[in-house]
Design an enzyme around this catalytic site. Structure first.
Site, PDB file in Angstrom:
ATOM      1  N   CYS A  26      15.435  -0.854  -7.228  1.00 45.52           N
ATOM      2  CA  CYS A  26      14.042  -1.301  -7.213  1.00 45.52           C
ATOM      3  C   CYS A  26      13.417  -1.160  -8.603  1.00 45.52           C
ATOM      4  CB  CYS A  26      13.255  -0.483  -6.199  1.00 45.52           C
ATOM      5  SG  CYS A  26      11.494  -0.831  -6.257  1.00 45.52           S
ATOM      6  N   HIS A  69       3.227  -2.596  -3.509  1.00 41.96           N
ATOM      7  CA  HIS A  69       2.599  -3.058  -4.757  1.00 41.96           C
ATOM      8  C   HIS A  69       1.717  -4.263  -4.483  1.00 41.96           C
ATOM      9  CE1 HIS A  69       5.780  -6.057  -4.447  1.00 41.96           C
ATOM     10  NE2 HIS A  69       5.159  -6.774  -5.367  1.00 41.96           N
TER      11      HIS A  69
HETATM   12 ZN   LIG Z   1      10.823   1.167  -5.228  1.00 44.02          ZN
END
Ligand SMILES: [Zn+2]
Length: 360
Positions: A69, A186
């Site tokens: 990620c 996010h």
């Molecule tokens: Zn992440």
């Protein structure tokens, strides 16, 4: 709120927001070349809508495994977009932006007959709400949600100060069902070089209402909704001291809520201290209701509407939250009427949706 401005290896800005002073100096050790942007903004001759064409974005990261990620903190042997070993809230310029000032170096303004094109200048930023890959916004503490609000506000002020920026848009897409390519919690911020189509329409409607009545359209709508609070058919979901959340009269989505500060302001930078203090509690409550609507947390879009600059004082800051799910196992697809004609068909009466959300 404490802010540390740093730079990534390819020159992009990375900004840490912390609740207390933290020394942030981890360097970005990746070998990254600056990416060139060749975005164009084309105007639809029939609607006047601006359409951004960003052909350089096809190579962007798509559904990486969790251990790769790019929004998790960096650790030895696995360097991400965030060099620090941990962080609270972090904002950085998107590596594959739809809008970037570097477009001006590659795209020249052009027009011919009914057609007009300008470079897709502006900025696209990524806002990481937490370093915890598995969390979602609804899991944040009130302090952390407040820090995100402070980061949105700071970005709004900075981006509006940049030349050529017309509208700053903070938003979150949550859920793979709506094309989110990264599972890490996010949001994004777009600084547009034009007024977005939906905002242009809303400003026209507000101007017409002002001319006809002498009053602000948003004030009248909020007053009409608040007047029904407590009644059985009310569309109000949450009524705080400084914020009101309601299902709009002509909701386009089965579950759609609009959240307004009770005192009208043009954008996040104008919110007063009381509204800022109450926001985390109200917004987290709303998101948690959305999570309880269906057995599995619902995919959603949360969109901050802010008045463009310069001027446009008639538009009221508000957040529009909606899910694309209409039942536990059915998504609402934008099909023939919506995608073809912009005419929405909603299967849930807004008053019923409001009662469901109130009672959750
Ligand atoms: Zn992440």
């Amino acid at each position: 709120m404490h802010k540390t401005v740093t730079e990534l290896a390819d020159g992009r800005e990375l900004i840490y927001y912390d609740e207390e002073p933290v020394h942030r100096e981890a360097p970005d050790r990746r070998p990254l070349e600056p990416a060139a942007s060749v975005s164009e903004v084309r105007v639809d001759p029939f609607t006047g809508d601006a359409v951004t064409v960003a052909a350089h974005r096809q190579a962007r990261t798509y559904h990486p495994p969790a251990d790769e990620c790019p929004l998790c903190p960096s650790r030895e042997g696995r360097l991400s977009e965030i060099p620090a070993a941990d962080y609270q809230v972090a904002v950085f310029e998107n590596r594959f932006p739809s809008l970037a000032d570097s477009s001006a170096a590659h795209v020249a303004p052009w027009s011919d007959g009914p057609y007009a094109l300008t470079p897709g200048t502006g900025r696209c930023e990524v806002v990481c709400f937490t370093s915890d890959h598995r969390a979602s916004f609804a899991d944040l503490s009130e302090q952390r949600a407040r820090l995100v609000l402070d980061a949105w506000t700071d970005r709004t002020a900075e981006l509006y100060a940049r030349p050529g920026v017309r509208q700053v848009y903070c938003f979150e897409n949550r859920g793979a069902e709506i094309g989110v390519t990264l599972g890490h919690p996010h949001g994004q911020i777009y600084a547009f070089p034009f007024t977005t189509p939906r905002t242009s329409l809303a400003l026209d409607r507000a101007a017409a209402h002002l001319a006809a009545t002498g009053r602000n359209l948003y004030d009248d709508v909020l007053a009409a909704e608040r007047a029904t609070a407590g009644k059985p058919d009310s569309r109000v979901v949450l009524a705080g001291e400084h914020w009101t959340a309601f299902v709009p009269f002509a909701a386009r989505w089965p579950y759609e809520v609009h959240l307004y500060p009770n005192r009208r302001v043009a954008d996040l930078t104008a919110l007063d201290a009381d509204a800022r203090a109450e926001f985390p509690r109200i917004y987290l409550d709303l998101l948690r209701r959305f999570d309880r609507l269906f057995p599995a947390p619902a995919p959603y879009i949360a969109a901050w509407h802010q008045a463009p600059r310069p001027a446009a004082t008639e538009l009221a800051l508000h957040l529009e939250l909606f899910t694309l799910r209409r039942t536990a196992d059915k998504l609402k697809y934008l099909a023939g009427t919506e995608s073809g004609m912009g005419a929405f068909m909603n299967d849930v009466r807004p008053e019923t949706a409001a009662r469901t959300l109130r009672e959750l």
